[in-house]
Scaffold this motif. Structure first.
Motif, short mmCIF file in Angstrom:
data_model
loop_
_atom_site.label_atom_id
_atom_site.label_comp_id
_atom_site.label_asym_id
_atom_site.label_seq_id
_atom_site.Cartn_x
_atom_site.Cartn_y
_atom_site.Cartn_z
N PRO A 154 0.80 -1.23 0.00
CA PRO A 154 0.00 0.00 0.00
C PRO A 154 0.83 1.28 0.00
CG PRO A 154 -0.11 -1.12 2.14
CD PRO A 154 0.55 -2.06 1.19
N GLY A 155 1.98 1.27 0.67
CA GLY A 155 2.77 2.49 0.74
C GLY A 155 3.29 2.92 -0.62
N GLN A 156 3.94 2.01 -1.32
CA GLN A 156 4.46 2.34 -2.65
C GLN A 156 3.32 2.59 -3.63
OE1 GLN A 156 7.37 3.12 -3.37
NE2 GLN A 156 8.78 2.12 -1.96
N ALA A 157 2.21 1.86 -3.47
CA ALA A 157 1.06 2.11 -4.34
C ALA A 157 0.54 3.53 -4.17
CB ALA A 157 -0.05 1.09 -4.05
N LYS A 158 0.41 3.97 -2.92
CA LYS A 158 -0.06 5.34 -2.66
C LYS A 158 0.93 6.35 -3.22
CE LYS A 158 -2.52 4.05 1.55
NZ LYS A 158 -2.51 4.11 3.03
N ARG A 159 2.21 6.10 -3.05
CA ARG A 159 3.22 7.00 -3.60
C ARG A 159 3.03 7.16 -5.10
NH1 ARG A 159 9.19 4.83 -4.90
NH2 ARG A 159 10.12 6.71 -5.79
N MET A 160 2.86 6.06 -5.82
CA MET A 160 2.69 6.13 -7.27
C MET A 160 1.39 6.81 -7.65
SD MET A 160 4.10 2.43 -8.63
CE MET A 160 3.88 2.91 -10.36
N LEU A 161 0.30 6.46 -6.96
CA LEU A 161 -1.01 6.97 -7.32
C LEU A 161 -1.20 8.43 -6.93
CD1 LEU A 161 -3.02 3.81 -6.25
CD2 LEU A 161 -2.83 4.67 -8.58
N THR A 163 1.14 10.78 -6.48
CA THR A 163 2.06 11.74 -7.10
C THR A 163 2.15 11.62 -8.61
OG1 THR A 163 4.00 10.29 -6.95
CG2 THR A 163 3.46 11.63 -5.01
N GLY A 164 1.80 10.46 -9.16
CA GLY A 164 1.99 10.25 -10.59
C GLY A 164 3.45 10.21 -11.01
N THR A 165 4.33 9.99 -10.05
CA THR A 165 5.76 9.96 -10.33
C THR A 165 6.11 8.88 -11.35
OG1 THR A 165 6.28 10.77 -8.11
CG2 THR A 165 8.03 9.60 -9.27
N LEU A 166 7.02 9.21 -12.26
CA LEU A 166 7.53 8.22 -13.20
C LEU A 166 8.75 7.53 -12.59
CD1 LEU A 166 7.36 10.02 -16.67
CD2 LEU A 166 5.70 8.48 -15.62
N LEU A 167 8.68 6.21 -12.54
CA LEU A 167 9.77 5.42 -11.97
C LEU A 167 10.60 4.83 -13.10
CD1 LEU A 167 7.80 3.37 -9.26
CD2 LEU A 167 8.78 5.67 -9.08
N ASP A 168 11.93 4.91 -12.97
CA ASP A 168 12.75 4.24 -13.97
C ASP A 168 12.76 2.74 -13.69
OD1 ASP A 168 14.64 3.72 -11.91
OD2 ASP A 168 15.88 5.44 -12.46
N ALA A 169 13.34 1.98 -14.60
CA ALA A 169 13.28 0.52 -14.50
C ALA A 169 13.92 0.01 -13.22
CB ALA A 169 13.94 -0.10 -15.73
N ALA A 170 15.03 0.60 -12.83
CA ALA A 170 15.72 0.14 -11.63
C ALA A 170 14.86 0.34 -10.39
CB ALA A 170 17.06 0.86 -11.48
#
Length: 251
Positions: A154-161, A163-170
């Motif tokens: 849930p923590g990383q999911a909330k971070r992504m949802l 903020t809409g941050t783009l994560l690189d592959a790594a």
């Protein structure tokens, strides 16, 4: 054709082929995808479905924003679009055969949802992942949120949802959004094809039961476990083990 199915031996490749629009999905593409899944499942000898872009550059940039804006005031269109997307995600996540998303380039919004609905994700170092409805004032569907939470917590999911941050592959690999980093998916494809088709299919069904909330065996899962001992894949697997050779499973 913006989507097409190509068969290569035991592998069905579901290709997203709209490179000029960064493989953004239209309503017609969402509506066409379940039929292609049905074709792949019905094709004789298919053991794996690979979802990928037809060309290098982008896996999928998400929904076609121009089409969305053109229909934003049409409640009937919006409802039909939502139903089409929900159907694709539900059917892809529960597809009978193992599924692998090969991600090269951007995997954004609804495109990320497609990757989430697959069993595994292989990404090149050029891949980027993002879920961006919050940047548009929109909300991600509950089913897709659950797929994300199941993968990264849930923590990383909330971070992504949030903020809409783009994560690189790594970074995507570090948080568990991607299982494998590689320039092509061949090693993972070979490993999946080397396993017992029966085992993979039934294990996938059991994992889905766990993800849907089942916490203990029932008569059905006990029967699946017991039946495996009576089938040809078990006989071949144990014979290959004792003879120190690679098994040749029939499934």
């Amino acid at each position: 054709m913006s989507l097409r199915l190509e068969i290569d031996g035991a592998v069905a490749h579901l290709l997203i082929d709209r490179a000029d629009k960064r493989n953004a999905f239209t309503m017609a593409m969402w509506e066409a995808l379940p039929g292609l899944l049905a074709q792949a499942e019905a094709a004789e000898g298919i053991r794996l479905l690979v979802l990928r872009a037809a060309e290098e550059g982008a896996f999928c940039a998400g929904a076609d924003i121009r089409e969305l804006l053109a229909n934003k005031d049409d409640a009937a269109w919006r409802s039909a679009n939502q139903q089409a997307i929900n159907r694709v995600q539900h059917e892809l996540a529960r597809f009978a055969l193992p599924t692998l998303a090969f991600v090269d380039g951007d995997c954004i919004g609804g495109g990320c949802g497609l990757a989430l609905a697959c069993d595994m994700r292989v990404a090149t170092p050029r891949a980027r992942f993002g879920i961006t409805p919050a940047k548009l004032g929109l909300v991600y569907p509950l089913h897709d949120v659950k797929l994300l939470v199941d993968l990264v917590g849930p923590g990383q999911a909330k971070r992504m949802l949030f903020t809409g941050t783009l994560l690189d592959a790594a970074e995507a690999h570090r948080i568990g959004l991607v299982e494998v980093l590689a320039d092509d998916p061949q090693a993972e494809v070979a490993a999946l094809l080397a396993a017992s088709p029966h085992s993979v299919r039934e294990i996938k069904r059991i994992v889905r039961r766990v993800l849907d909330g089942q916490v203990a065996d029932d008569d059905a899962t006990r029967a699946i476990f017991a039946e495996a001992f009576t089938l040809g894949d078990f006989a071949e697997g144990t014979a290959a083990f004792t003879e120190k050779r690679k098994p040749e499973f029939g499934g």
